[in-house]
Design a protein around this motif. Structure first.
Motif, short mmCIF file in Angstrom:
data_model
loop_
_atom_site.label_atom_id
_atom_site.label_comp_id
_atom_site.label_asym_id
_atom_site.label_seq_id
_atom_site.Cartn_x
_atom_site.Cartn_y
_atom_site.Cartn_z
N UNK A 30 0.86 -1.18 0.00
CA UNK A 30 0.00 0.00 0.00
C UNK A 30 0.89 1.23 0.00
N UNK A 31 0.67 2.12 -0.95
CA UNK A 31 1.52 3.29 -1.12
C UNK A 31 0.88 4.51 -0.46
N UNK A 32 1.68 5.22 0.34
CA UNK A 32 1.20 6.43 0.98
C UNK A 32 0.85 6.24 2.44
N UNK A 33 0.75 7.35 3.12
CA UNK A 33 0.47 7.32 4.55
C UNK A 33 -1.01 7.22 4.87
N UNK A 34 -1.36 7.19 6.18
CA UNK A 34 -2.76 7.05 6.62
C UNK A 34 -3.66 8.19 6.19
N UNK A 35 -3.08 9.34 5.83
CA UNK A 35 -3.92 10.45 5.39
C UNK A 35 -4.47 10.23 3.98
N UNK A 36 -3.86 9.32 3.23
CA UNK A 36 -4.36 9.02 1.89
C UNK A 36 -5.05 7.66 1.82
N UNK A 37 -4.51 6.68 2.56
CA UNK A 37 -5.12 5.34 2.64
C UNK A 37 -5.13 4.95 4.12
N UNK A 38 -6.31 4.83 4.71
CA UNK A 38 -6.40 4.60 6.16
C UNK A 38 -5.99 3.18 6.54
N UNK A 39 -5.76 3.00 7.85
CA UNK A 39 -5.43 1.67 8.35
C UNK A 39 -6.59 0.69 8.19
N UNK A 40 -7.82 1.22 8.13
CA UNK A 40 -8.97 0.34 7.91
C UNK A 40 -8.87 -0.37 6.57
N UNK A 41 -8.31 0.30 5.58
CA UNK A 41 -8.14 -0.32 4.26
C UNK A 41 -7.14 -1.46 4.34
N UNK A 42 -6.04 -1.27 5.09
CA UNK A 42 -5.06 -2.36 5.23
C UNK A 42 -5.69 -3.56 5.93
N UNK A 43 -6.52 -3.29 6.93
CA UNK A 43 -7.20 -4.38 7.62
C UNK A 43 -8.10 -5.14 6.66
N UNK A 44 -8.81 -4.41 5.83
CA UNK A 44 -9.71 -5.05 4.87
C UNK A 44 -8.91 -5.86 3.84
N UNK A 45 -7.78 -5.33 3.41
CA UNK A 45 -6.96 -6.05 2.43
C UNK A 45 -6.46 -7.38 3.01
N UNK A 46 -6.14 -7.39 4.28
CA UNK A 46 -5.66 -8.63 4.92
C UNK A 46 -6.77 -9.67 4.96
#
Length: 704
Positions: free
Chosen positions: A587-603
């Protein structure tokens, strides 16, 4: 002295008639003429003339009328006293060719014995080739064309020999003689006129400055390379051992604007007449302090040249445009020669203060060579001329100082707008051309965020268009590249059917890749990548700069670039991830562009994958972090302004060609994070994406 530039530009490309009584007439032999056309925006036609040499009946000394103090226009060695050729018992052949106005390369090609120059005495044995030119109705002195070189692209010649390219400026006629045991011989000339494009590009390329950390280098496109000459470069995985210095045997005085035409003429002679496939030298330095790319393949790589027998793979060929057997070396050349050689040595890990024992397999000798040496040190020749040879030790001292300064070289791929920059990037990426181009909307970049890896995988160019019409620069690039198929990226809301119709009318096969939105379009593009598993990059569909940084990394790895919303993974992205089944999701970019919720969903979508974030304090830091993650090392980097996303997006194709990252910088400097990444990767060459309004020359080499 060359004619005023205004006269050059006003002249018609036609030969000037010979002046009656100005000199002896050569045997009346048939001359053939062909014209080749380059593919740059301004005309770069080259006129080729060839004539067989015929036997001379009268004594040589009776057939020369030029004065020794006539204006010299060329030299391949020592001038023959009094304008006369020495008596000889060997058969002598002669020919005369009238030449168009411009910069002309003259050479002889023959079958028979070679011409060998004693590097100590300067005396030629075997065949003897000489030339003189007529300017202003007056013949100049006879001058030697020097030693012979193989004429068939091999190292041994096998009985077919030629003289190297000898350059004259604004000659009306050229007369050549060849004495020795020769079966057949012909004279070859290639002439290029100075164009308006030459004037503009020379003006845009700054000379090397003694106070700058940047080494500006003009590209092959800058000197108007004839793209119809297409040869695949031979690139070695080893490093160059050092630099062999040459001179081009060029008219002693020439204007800056005549340099591109000079290089085009040398290119035609080397590639077409000699059969070398490309220009022989890796790099050129002119007498006005500018540096130019020579042979194709990438200056940061070990590209096999054609500059010294038995030396072409292991040694870098650097040639000074001039005749330094007769002319002194200007102070501006001291700096540019030293800076160029130092950059080459730093790039290849060599030290000018050292020597190297080297075995030349072709010549059969072993010698201890300085890391920076002249052509004369490795072959039977006077090259690079007595005046350069005399200052070799001074140059080595200056090179040692330059090596400590560690300049960063810079090419520029600029243009008047984003369409022109994209066209330039496509030319840079595909010097051999390509059959397919992806065409994206110039102001709909969100649609094109996933195109870089797909185009790189298929060896396709990326160009830009307006919504309802194709810019002329894009059409010119399509033609220059030899494109037959155009793939429109995006729906009709961004690139209308008017564009499709216009392309079809010009004979292109056209298809379109689209989607319901940018997320589904990126997913659809990724289906063009056949590999399943591996790495997938995911970036914000709203913040373009993070995706641009990752595009080059994805292109090199053959990985898809998918898009996400800030807080939600779109269904098209989720579905495509399940189809791919990646082992790693970046995932490219910090939490201001892609939130941690998105990383959780990707997992949860791909539970077997390692999902991680590459972020940074700003877009520059993100680009640096992505480059460090994806590249173990990189000799070059495409550098784009953080405020010019279109240039960064189309720069991905040039980055993919060089196996290089795309890094974002400010207009006049590189942030600390980017400079650190360049140092860690070993970047020595930057390709600046965009004109000076977007990026200054020092943007990739000067720290903020």
């Amino acid at each position: 002295m060359s004619r005023p530039l205004s006269a050059l530009l006003a002249a018609v490309l036609s030969a000037t008639p010979a002046t009656a009584g100005a000199g002896p007439v050569a045997p009346a032999l048939a001359t053939t003429e062909t014209t080749t056309t380059g593919t740059t925006e301004a005309s770069t036609e080259a006129t080729h003339r060839s004539a067989e040499l015929g036997a001379v009946e009268a004594p040589l000394s009776d057939l020369t009328t030029g004065s020794a103090d006539a204006v010299p226009t060329t030299s391949g060695g020592a001038e023959i006293s009094g304008g006369e050729l020495p008596d000889t018992a060997d058969p002598t052949l002669r020919a005369e060719v009238d030449t168009p106005e411009g910069v002309t390369v003259v050479g002889l090609v023959w079958e028979g014995e070679a011409a060998v120059v004693d590097p100590v005495t300067g005396v030629t044995s075997g065949a003897t080739a000489s030339v003189r030119v007529r300017q202003g109705g007056e013949w100049g002195p006879w001058q030697s064309l020097g030693e012979s070189i193989p004429a068939d692209g091999t190292d041994d010649g096998d009985g077919r020999w030629a003289t190297d390219a000898t350059v004259v400026v604004d000659a009306e006629d050229v007369q050549v003689e060849l004495s020795g045991q020769v079966a057949t011989a012909r004279v070859e000339t290639w002439t290029n006129a100075v164009t308006s494009d030459d004037i503009a590009r020379v003006a845009a390329l700054p000379p090397v400055s003694s106070t700058s950390k940047t080494l500006p280098i003009g590209t092959r496109e800058d000197w108007g390379v004839d793209r119809s000459i297409r040869d695949t470069p031979i690139i070695s995985s080893t490093s160059k051992l050092g630099v062999t210095l040459h001179h081009t045997v060029t008219a002693p005085v020439y204007d800056p604007e005549e340099v591109p035409a000079t290089l085009r003429s040398i290119h035609n002679y080397h590639a077409r007449t000699l059969g070398w496939g490309d220009i022989g030298y890796n790099m050129f330095v002119d007498q006005h302090g500018r540096v130019w790319e020579g042979r194709d393949g990438g200056l940061e790589k070990n590209v096999q040249g054609a500059h010294a027998v038995g030396m072409n793979t292991d040694w870098f060929g650097l040639s000074v445009i001039g005749d330094h057997e007769t002319q002194p070396v200007k102070s501006s050349q001291h700096t540019s020669i030293a800076a160029s050689a130092a950059w080459v040595l730093n790039t290849h890990g060599a030290d000018v203060r050292e020597t190297r024992s080297y075995y030349n397999r072709t010549r059969g000798w072993t010698r201890t060579l300085p890391i920076f040496h002249g052509h004369k040190d490795v072959d039977y020749t006077l090259c690079p001329g007595i005046n350069l040879i005399a200052i070799m030790d001074q140059l080595r001292v200056k090179i040692a100082t330059e090596q400590l300064a560690r300049r960063t070289a810079a090419h520029r791929v600029g243009g008047a707008d984003r369409y022109a920059v994209a066209a330039g990037m496509a030319r840079e990426a595909f010097p051999q051309g390509t059959s397919t181009a992806y065409l994206a909307g110039g102001y709909a970049l969100a649609d094109a965020l996933g195109v870089g890896p797909v185009a790189a995988r298929s060896g396709s160019a990326v160009l830009l268009t307006k919504s309802s019409s194709v810019p002329s620069t894009t059409y010119q690039a399509l033609s220059a590249l030899g494109v037959r198929e155009v793939v429109i990226v995006g729906g009709t809301a961004t690139v209308t059917d008017d564009v499709r119709a216009a392309l079809v009318a010009r004979g292109y096969t056209v298809r379109r890749i689209s989607g319901a939105d940018r997320y589904s379009l990126a997913a659809n593009l990724s289906t063009r990548l056949p590999t399943l598993g591996g790495t997938v990059y995911v970036a914000s569909g709203a913040t373009q700069t993070d995706a641009l940084s990752g595009s080059a990394a994805a292109a090199v790895k053959g990985a898809p670039m998918l898009l996400t919303k800030k807080e939600v993974v779109p269904w098209a992205t989720e579905r495509r991830l399940r189809e791919i089944g990646p082992s790693r999701v970046v995932v490219l970019g910090g939490p201001t562009t892609v939130t941690d919720d998105v990383l959780t969903r990707l997992r949860s979508i791909v539970p077997s994958a390692r999902v991680e974030r590459i972020g940074g304090a700003d877009r520059y830091a993100v680009s640096a972090a992505v480059a460090r993650d994806a590249f173990g090392s990189a000799g070059a980097a495409v550098v784009a302004a953080g405020t010019a996303p279109a240039d960064a997006m189309t720069g991905t194709q040039a980055a993919a060609r060089r196996n290089a990252p795309v890094l974002l910088v400010k207009q006049s400097c590189r942030p600390a994070s980017v400079g650190s990444a360049m140092g860690a990767l070993g970047v020595s060459l930057t390709v600046l994406a965009g004109g000076t309004n977007s990026l200054q020359w020092q943007a990739g080499s000067t720290s903020c």
